[in-house]
Motif scaffolding. Structure first.
Motif, PDB file in Angstrom:
ATOM      1  N   ASP A 194       0.825  -1.207   0.000  1.00 34.41           N
ATOM      2  CA  ASP A 194       0.000   0.000   0.000  1.00 34.41           C
ATOM      3  C   ASP A 194       0.862   1.260   0.000  1.00 34.41           C
ATOM      4  N   VAL A 195       2.072   1.149   0.524  1.00 30.86           N
ATOM      5  CA  VAL A 195       2.979   2.299   0.547  1.00 30.86           C
ATOM      6  C   VAL A 195       3.286   2.760  -0.884  1.00 30.86           C
ATOM      7  N   GLY A 196       3.184   1.828  -1.837  1.00 27.68           N
ATOM      8  CA  GLY A 196       3.481   2.162  -3.225  1.00 27.68           C
ATOM      9  C   GLY A 196       2.308   2.702  -4.018  1.00 27.68           C
ATOM     10  N   ARG A 197       1.110   2.763  -3.428  1.00 26.95           N
ATOM     11  CA  ARG A 197      -0.069   3.211  -4.173  1.00 26.95           C
ATOM     12  C   ARG A 197       0.042   4.658  -4.661  1.00 26.95           C
ATOM     13  N   PRO A 198       0.572   5.596  -3.868  1.00 30.05           N
ATOM     14  CA  PRO A 198       0.697   6.975  -4.372  1.00 30.05           C
ATOM     15  C   PRO A 198       1.570   7.064  -5.628  1.00 30.05           C
ATOM     16  N   ALA A 199       2.608   6.246  -5.708  1.00 28.11           N
ATOM     17  CA  ALA A 199       3.446   6.232  -6.908  1.00 28.11           C
ATOM     18  C   ALA A 199       2.645   5.729  -8.097  1.00 28.11           C
ATOM     19  N   LEU A 200       1.805   4.731  -7.857  1.00 32.16           N
ATOM     20  CA  LEU A 200       0.945   4.213  -8.920  1.00 32.16           C
ATOM     21  C   LEU A 200      -0.007   5.301  -9.413  1.00 32.16           C
ATOM     22  N   ALA A 201      -0.543   6.086  -8.483  1.00 28.80           N
ATOM     23  CA  ALA A 201      -1.453   7.169  -8.866  1.00 28.80           C
ATOM     24  C   ALA A 201      -0.728   8.197  -9.723  1.00 28.80           C
ATOM     25  N   ALA A 202       0.519   8.521  -9.369  1.00 32.77           N
ATOM     26  CA  ALA A 202       1.307   9.475 -10.156  1.00 32.77           C
ATOM     27  C   ALA A 202       1.583   8.917 -11.549  1.00 32.77           C
ATOM     28  N   PHE A 203       1.901   7.632 -11.604  1.00 34.46           N
ATOM     29  CA  PHE A 203       2.160   6.974 -12.878  1.00 34.46           C
ATOM     30  C   PHE A 203       0.921   7.011 -13.771  1.00 34.46           C
ATOM     31  N   GLU A 204      -0.223   6.752 -13.180  1.00 38.92           N
ATOM     32  CA  GLU A 204      -1.465   6.694 -13.947  1.00 38.92           C
ATOM     33  C   GLU A 204      -1.922   8.073 -14.420  1.00 38.92           C
ATOM     34  N   ARG A 205      -1.466   9.131 -13.735  1.00 39.97           N
ATOM     35  CA  ARG A 205      -1.794  10.484 -14.187  1.00 39.97           C
ATOM     36  C   ARG A 205      -1.031  10.837 -15.460  1.00 39.97           C
ATOM     37  N   GLY A 206       0.027  10.119 -15.718  1.00 36.67           N
ATOM     38  CA  GLY A 206       0.787  10.330 -16.949  1.00 36.67           C
ATOM     39  C   GLY A 206       1.926  11.310 -16.769  1.00 36.67           C
ATOM     40  N   GLY A 207       2.922  11.202 -17.609  1.00 33.06           N
ATOM     41  CA  GLY A 207       4.088  12.070 -17.549  1.00 33.06           C
ATOM     42  C   GLY A 207       5.216  11.495 -18.373  1.00 33.06           C
ATOM     43  N   LYS A 208       6.362  12.146 -18.321  1.00 33.19           N
ATOM     44  CA  LYS A 208       7.494  11.757 -19.152  1.00 33.19           C
ATOM     45  C   LYS A 208       8.380  10.685 -18.527  1.00 33.19           C
ATOM     46  N   ILE A 209       8.236  10.486 -17.222  1.00 30.24           N
ATOM     47  CA  ILE A 209       9.164   9.600 -16.517  1.00 30.24           C
ATOM     48  C   ILE A 209       9.171   8.204 -17.136  1.00 30.24           C
ATOM     49  N   GLY A 210      10.369   7.735 -17.503  1.00 27.12           N
ATOM     50  CA  GLY A 210      10.538   6.368 -17.980  1.00 27.12           C
ATOM     51  C   GLY A 210       9.909   6.059 -19.318  1.00 27.12           C
ATOM     52  N   GLU A 211       9.701   7.066 -20.138  1.00 32.30           N
ATOM     53  CA  GLU A 211       9.092   6.828 -21.445  1.00 32.30           C
ATOM     54  C   GLU A 211       9.877   5.775 -22.225  1.00 32.30           C
ATOM     55  N   GLY A 212       9.164   4.812 -22.813  1.00 31.81           N
ATOM     56  CA  GLY A 212       9.789   3.759 -23.590  1.00 31.81           C
ATOM     57  C   GLY A 212      10.068   2.493 -22.802  1.00 31.81           C
ATOM     58  N   LEU A 213       9.964   2.562 -21.477  1.00 28.63           N
ATOM     59  CA  LEU A 213      10.204   1.390 -20.635  1.00 28.63           C
ATOM     60  C   LEU A 213       8.914   0.610 -20.421  1.00 28.63           C
ATOM     61  N   ALA A 214       9.059  -0.609 -19.933  1.00 26.58           N
ATOM     62  CA  ALA A 214       7.896  -1.409 -19.567  1.00 26.58           C
ATOM     63  C   ALA A 214       7.138  -0.692 -18.447  1.00 26.58           C
ATOM     64  N   PRO A 215       5.814  -0.865 -18.356  1.00 20.03           N
ATOM     65  CA  PRO A 215       5.025  -0.169 -17.331  1.00 20.03           C
ATOM     66  C   PRO A 215       5.569  -0.350 -15.914  1.00 20.03           C
ATOM     67  N   TYR A 216       5.983  -1.566 -15.558  1.00 13.88           N
ATOM     68  CA  TYR A 216       6.477  -1.778 -14.193  1.00 13.88           C
ATOM     69  C   TYR A 216       7.814  -1.068 -13.959  1.00 13.88           C
ATOM     70  N   ASP A 217       8.620  -0.890 -15.011  1.00 13.10           N
ATOM     71  CA  ASP A 217       9.864  -0.145 -14.848  1.00 13.10           C
ATOM     72  C   ASP A 217       9.597   1.350 -14.758  1.00 13.10           C
ATOM     73  N   ARG A 218       8.608   1.820 -15.498  1.00 13.96           N
ATOM     74  CA  ARG A 218       8.208   3.218 -15.366  1.00 13.96           C
ATOM     75  C   ARG A 218       7.693   3.475 -13.954  1.00 13.96           C
ATOM     76  N   LEU A 219       6.869   2.545 -13.450  1.00 17.71           N
ATOM     77  CA  LEU A 219       6.343   2.694 -12.091  1.00 17.71           C
ATOM     78  C   LEU A 219       7.485   2.708 -11.087  1.00 17.71           C
ATOM     79  N   SER A 220       8.490   1.898 -11.303  1.00 20.19           N
ATOM     80  CA  SER A 220       9.640   1.863 -10.407  1.00 20.19           C
ATOM     81  C   SER A 220      10.312   3.226 -10.333  1.00 20.19           C
ATOM     82  N   GLN A 221      10.428   3.903 -11.462  1.00 21.05           N
ATOM     83  CA  GLN A 221      11.045   5.236 -11.464  1.00 21.05           C
ATOM     84  C   GLN A 221      10.142   6.256 -10.780  1.00 21.05           C
ATOM     85  N   TYR A 222       8.835   6.183 -11.050  1.00 18.58           N
ATOM     86  CA  TYR A 222       7.906   7.060 -10.338  1.00 18.58           C
ATOM     87  C   TYR A 222       7.985   6.816  -8.828  1.00 18.58           C
TER      88      TYR A 222
END
Length: 234
Positions: free
Chosen positions: A129-157
């Motif tokens: 659950d500690v990781g849910r806010p990062a998931l919310a940021a990822f789902e809002r969209g942005g440039k972080i980790g563009e081109g990577l697999a979704p779970y790797d993008r989430l890792s960077q977020y």
């Protein structure tokens, strides 16, 4: 376990002589200047990819390299282990830098992305659950980790989110304001064995090659308080 025991014997036979004086010195105490927050994943070995020696890093590792935020008084809103390590590092050790390091192929990020919630693993499910806010940021969209697999993008977020969580602790916030501690976001690409550092001005993680490494070293030589701007990507 056999490999572990054989490794211990190999260390005693071949490597210990070179480290004997180091451990003799460390027996009197430790003085690491960096708190390294990493994942418990067996493939992430900071002392190896950063070529550090015993005594160089104060390492805190958990599933997903996460830090629960605190309340206004500095009390963790979830598991207290991470907060305890943070307090010990900043109040007892000469820590001046805090590194949050995520990595590629992180199982915790894959679980968060899939909505993992298994009653057979209540502690793990609660911890994720500690990781849910990062998931919310990822789902809002942005440039972080563009081109990577979704779970790797989430890792960077998530790295950026944990840095924001660290700032909820008055102890960290006060030291950031005073310029006596710095926060760094790193991400380890396991397949390439290469570390990336977050550049706020570029809004992305950049591989730490020779050029980037030289730039980072020069930045670390600047007076405190003149580093790149906010780490937030939310």
């Amino acid at each position: 376990m056999k490999k572990l025991v054989q490794g211990l014997l190999d260390f005693q036979r071949h490597s210990l002589p070179a480290y004997r004086s180091t451990f003799a010195r460390l027996a009197h105490g430790q003085a690491p200047d960096c708190l390294f927050i990493g994942c418990a994943d067996s493939r992430v070995v900071p002392n190896l990819f950063a070529s550090t020696n015993p005594g160089d890093l104060f390492v805190m590792r958990n599933v997903g390299n996460m830090v629960p935020p605190s309340d206004a008084a500095g009390l963790s809103l979830s598991d207290r282990s991470e907060a305890a390590a943070l307090e010990f590092a900043l109040l007892t050790l000469p820590v001046k830098d805090i590194v949050v390091c995520g990595h590629s192929g992180c199982g915790a990020m894959k679980a968060i992305l899939s909505g993992y919630n298994d009653q057979k693993t209540p502690n793990l499910s609660s911890w994720l659950d500690v990781g849910r806010p990062a998931l919310a940021a990822f789902e809002r969209g942005g440039k972080i980790g563009e081109g990577l697999a979704p779970y790797d993008r989430l890792s960077q977020y998530s790295v950026l989110q944990q840095m924001e969580n660290l700032k909820t602790y008055p102890l960290v916030r006060d030291r950031l304001a005073a310029g006596t501690v710095r926060l760094h976001g790193w991400w380890f690409d396991i397949g390439q064995a290469r570390v990336h550092a977050y550049r706020p001005s570029l809004e992305r993680f950049t591989p730490i090659d020779e050029l980037e490494g030289e730039r980072m070293l020069k930045e670390l030589e600047r007076p405190s308080g003149v580093e790149e701007a906010s780490t937030s990507a939310a």
